[in-house]
Design a protein around this motif. Sequence first.
Motif, short mmCIF file in Angstrom:
data_model
loop_
_atom_site.label_atom_id
_atom_site.label_comp_id
_atom_site.label_asym_id
_atom_site.label_seq_id
_atom_site.Cartn_x
_atom_site.Cartn_y
_atom_site.Cartn_z
N GLY A 127 -17.64 -38.27 10.55
CA GLY A 127 -17.09 -38.06 11.88
C GLY A 127 -15.90 -38.96 12.16
N TYR A 128 -15.95 -40.21 11.69
CA TYR A 128 -14.81 -41.11 11.86
C TYR A 128 -13.58 -40.58 11.14
N LEU A 130 -12.71 -37.62 10.91
CA LEU A 130 -12.12 -36.59 11.77
C LEU A 130 -11.40 -37.20 12.96
N THR A 131 -12.04 -38.17 13.61
CA THR A 131 -11.49 -38.70 14.85
C THR A 131 -10.52 -39.87 14.66
N GLY A 137 -11.35 -31.59 8.40
CA GLY A 137 -12.69 -31.03 8.40
C GLY A 137 -13.59 -31.72 7.40
N SER A 156 -17.13 -28.28 9.01
CA SER A 156 -17.19 -28.78 10.39
C SER A 156 -15.89 -29.46 10.75
N ARG A 157 -15.43 -29.21 11.97
CA ARG A 157 -14.17 -29.79 12.43
C ARG A 157 -14.33 -30.77 13.58
N THR A 158 -15.57 -30.95 14.07
CA THR A 158 -15.82 -31.88 15.17
C THR A 158 -17.07 -32.71 14.88
N PRO A 159 -17.16 -33.91 15.46
CA PRO A 159 -18.39 -34.71 15.30
C PRO A 159 -19.63 -33.99 15.81
N ALA A 160 -19.48 -33.17 16.85
CA ALA A 160 -20.63 -32.44 17.38
C ALA A 160 -21.19 -31.47 16.36
N GLU A 161 -20.31 -30.81 15.62
CA GLU A 161 -20.77 -29.90 14.58
C GLU A 161 -21.48 -30.66 13.47
N CYS A 189 -9.49 -33.37 3.83
CA CYS A 189 -10.86 -33.12 4.31
C CYS A 189 -11.84 -34.02 3.57
#
Length: 450
Positions: A127-128, A130-131, A137, A156-161, A189
Amino acid sequence: MVRPRTVHDVASGKLCTGCGVCAYLAPDEVRMVDVLDHGRRPLPITPLRAATRAGDSGAAAGGGAAAALACCPGARLAHESARPEPGEIAELRGAWGPVRAIWEGYAADPEIRYAGSSGGVATALAGYCLTGGGMAGVLHIGARADVPYLNETRLSRTPAELLANAGSRYAPASPCDRLDLIETAGAPCVFVGKPCDVAAVRMARQVRPELDRRLGLTIAIFCAGTPTTRGTLEMLTRLGVPDPARLESVHYRGAGWPGQARARLTDDPPGRQRELSYAESWGDILQKHRQWRCYLCADHTGEFADVAVGDPWYRPTGDDPGQSLVLARTERGVRLVEAAIAAGVLVLTPVAAGILPASQPNLLRARGAVWGRLTTLRLAGLMAPRLRHLPMAGIWWRHLSIGEKLRSTIGTLRRIGRKRLREPAALDPYRPPAQVRSGTAAEPAGRPPE
């Protein structure tokens, strides 16, 4: 010793890991299906020509399938050298591969830590990326939407996913089958997979330059073997699931450390709990259904990854919300883990090198036993993977008892008969019950839609 000529030889010879890299490299020739008693396996999209059966594999398989065999972790694994490079922890190199730094800790976000199988570090680090790392992804696996006890590959493209797919999936998976999603992404990615999956990625990026450019980080999850779908179905029976077609969700671990195996049916009343302890689900059921190639695996800790994450089993479990053991194996891995720590995403403490063997003593002995198994298979004239610069003989000699040495050799002779290793595997696609009733195909003919 018999050597495979195509990836289909690897699969029929029961050496396939199920990673799916062949379907990525040869998408017009190979598709991945689930085989109930073996795992994810490659099948030819069109029937193999007679030339292949006669031995002319190159003529029938073409460039894609040839490249697939060259990148198949079921057939071979190799480090460039067995010697430690500058910056690596020399005392670990022989038995555990390249390690540059070791930490222990957990994800700073308590929700991620709770959902993860140990401390949630793999999910939080991905997740880090990504953000905070500018990556596009994360390629990983998750429960298949229509059949939740099977797996599918996702980007997955977001931490929520990522959080929605946190936790171990002790079932066959082919995360490499969609490496094309990384190759065509607009930015680097992350890839997350088992050690054999990451090893396949390592080989594939050497023949696909665009994939190499798009890989920002590889994360491996420590692995003691992949159970087949037959194992999951037995676990579901023990959980009191009378009909897998009614299954709404299944979790193998998580919600604490190590967490319970949990299942829920679509018609279960609120609050209904179907649970098994980790000792019951993995120890009593799933580990008995591991695919044969896992018994020949010398890399249980992700030696070909940038970062590898596992359980610090030297610690007592139960009340602890979860801890992860984190290995940075490359300079890139060190940089990204340290960046995630600095950003407050990971709470990690450096630990001594001895924590690794203390945390995973069974994996050390398992690596030694592999030498006895491979030696026995070769003497019996059977197919075996080629492993280079993954030392095993010394571990067999120093760390295994006399009984364990005998089990790795004489026990393998018995398995040749019991597992019918001289016979080709019957690779019949598994059809989930719900799909049998609806009359739809169990697997798509090619790649699933993005």
